[in-house]
Scaffold this active site. Structure first.
Site, mmCIF file in Angstrom:
data_model
loop_
_atom_site.group_PDB
_atom_site.id
_atom_site.type_symbol
_atom_site.label_atom_id
_atom_site.label_comp_id
_atom_site.label_asym_id
_atom_site.label_seq_id
_atom_site.Cartn_x
_atom_site.Cartn_y
_atom_site.Cartn_z
ATOM 1 N N TYR A 164 0.835 -1.211 0.000
ATOM 2 C CA TYR A 164 0.000 0.000 0.000
ATOM 3 C C TYR A 164 0.867 1.257 0.000
ATOM 4 C CZ TYR A 164 -4.525 2.258 0.671
ATOM 5 O OH TYR A 164 -5.677 2.995 0.487
ATOM 6 N N LYS A 171 -3.477 7.903 3.825
ATOM 7 C CA LYS A 171 -4.676 7.551 4.579
ATOM 8 C C LYS A 171 -4.511 7.869 6.062
ATOM 9 C CE LYS A 171 -7.264 6.007 1.222
ATOM 10 N NZ LYS A 171 -8.420 6.817 0.744
#
Length: 276
Positions: A164, A171
């Site tokens: 990720y 995030k």
């Protein structure tokens, strides 16, 4: 839940196609009587087919609850301001705002986080995080008391998820932004929350290796399965509606309980069984 959004109006951003989480939420909002304005990624001037606009047009075509569709580049302040003006002219005030926007340059997303380029990091943060601030600021005077802002996050902002990479850093920043905006806008009786969905088949999900994640989540999650678009949509409806009137600054996980696990759970049992 019929008519939950009757008389409510709001803005939906981030719909790319029918698999988008934003669309799963928007569909249910409109089914519950809510009127929605939509944005789409701008098409390049030489793209006569208007691919981005056309994809969203196909989804909303003929739906009386879909009131407008306009382009928006969240790195352009004039674009953001023009969307707010469109909401004002079409709706007057709005009752909900869905932020479903994230991006990192593919060449940086594929790198280890430690090797993220300066420009790639700046662009990823501008689109994935500052856009929530920009949209909230542009619409804060249009949002009615009791209204709701919702963004979409992911567990990779709370824990390191291999692959990720820089988006996980974005995030994490987005999660913090939710809390600070909840504080800033609370006196206006505007709520700000995030929905953290487990892996589902979307364009961005495929870019993050969703196929591999689906098996992992099914093996580890307490419910022993993956989630559906419909389940995410229903949870989004909850956070955008008056049903969550006392909830702000929160991250709601919709991941079949995966985030609650501190060990591999059933996956470990399968491993032990395989070892004999």
């Amino acid at each position: 839940m019929s008519g939950l959004f009757a008389g409510k109006k709001g803005l939906i951003t981030g719909v790319f196609n029918k698999q988008s989480i934003a669309w799963a939420i928007a569909e249910q909002v409109m089914e519950q009587g809510g009127d929605c304005g939509f944005t789409h990624m701008p098409d390049k001037p030489d793209d006569e087919r208007r691919k981005n606009q056309g994809r969203v047009e196909k989804l909303i075509d003929g739906n009386p609850r879909a009131k407008f569709l306009v382009p928006m580049d969240v790195t352009n302040d004039e674009h953001v301001a023009s969307v707010a003006e469109k909401c004002k002219s079409e709706f007057g005030n709005i009752d909900f705002l869905l932020h479903s926007i994230a991006f990192a340059p593919p060449e940086d997303l594929k790198k280890d986080t430690v090797d993220t380029s300066r420009e790639g990091f700046k662009l990823a943060m501008a689109i994935s995080v500052h856009s929530l601030m920009a949209l909230s600021s542009a619409h804060k005077d249009l949002l009615s008391p009791g209204s709701s802002i919702l963004t979409l996050t992911y567990f990779g902002g709370e824990k390191a998820v291999p692959g990720y990479n820089v988006m996980g850093v974005c995030k994490a920043a987005l999660d913090a932004t939710v809390r600070y905006l909840a504080y800033d806008l609370g006196p206006r009786d505007i709520r700000v929350n995030a929905l953290s969905a487990g892996p589902v088949q979307t364009i961005s999900g495929r870019g993050a290796g969703v196929d591999e994640m689906l098996g992992l989540y099914e093996a580890m999650a307490p419910l022993g399965r993956n989630i559906t678009h419909e389940e995410v949509g229903k949870s989004g409806v909850y956070l955008l509606s008056d049903m969550s009137s006392g909830v702000t600054g929160e991250i709601l996980h919709v991941d079949a309980g995966y985030n609650a696990m501190g060990s591999p759970g059933r996956l470990l049992d399968k491993f032990k069984a395989a070892k004999g």
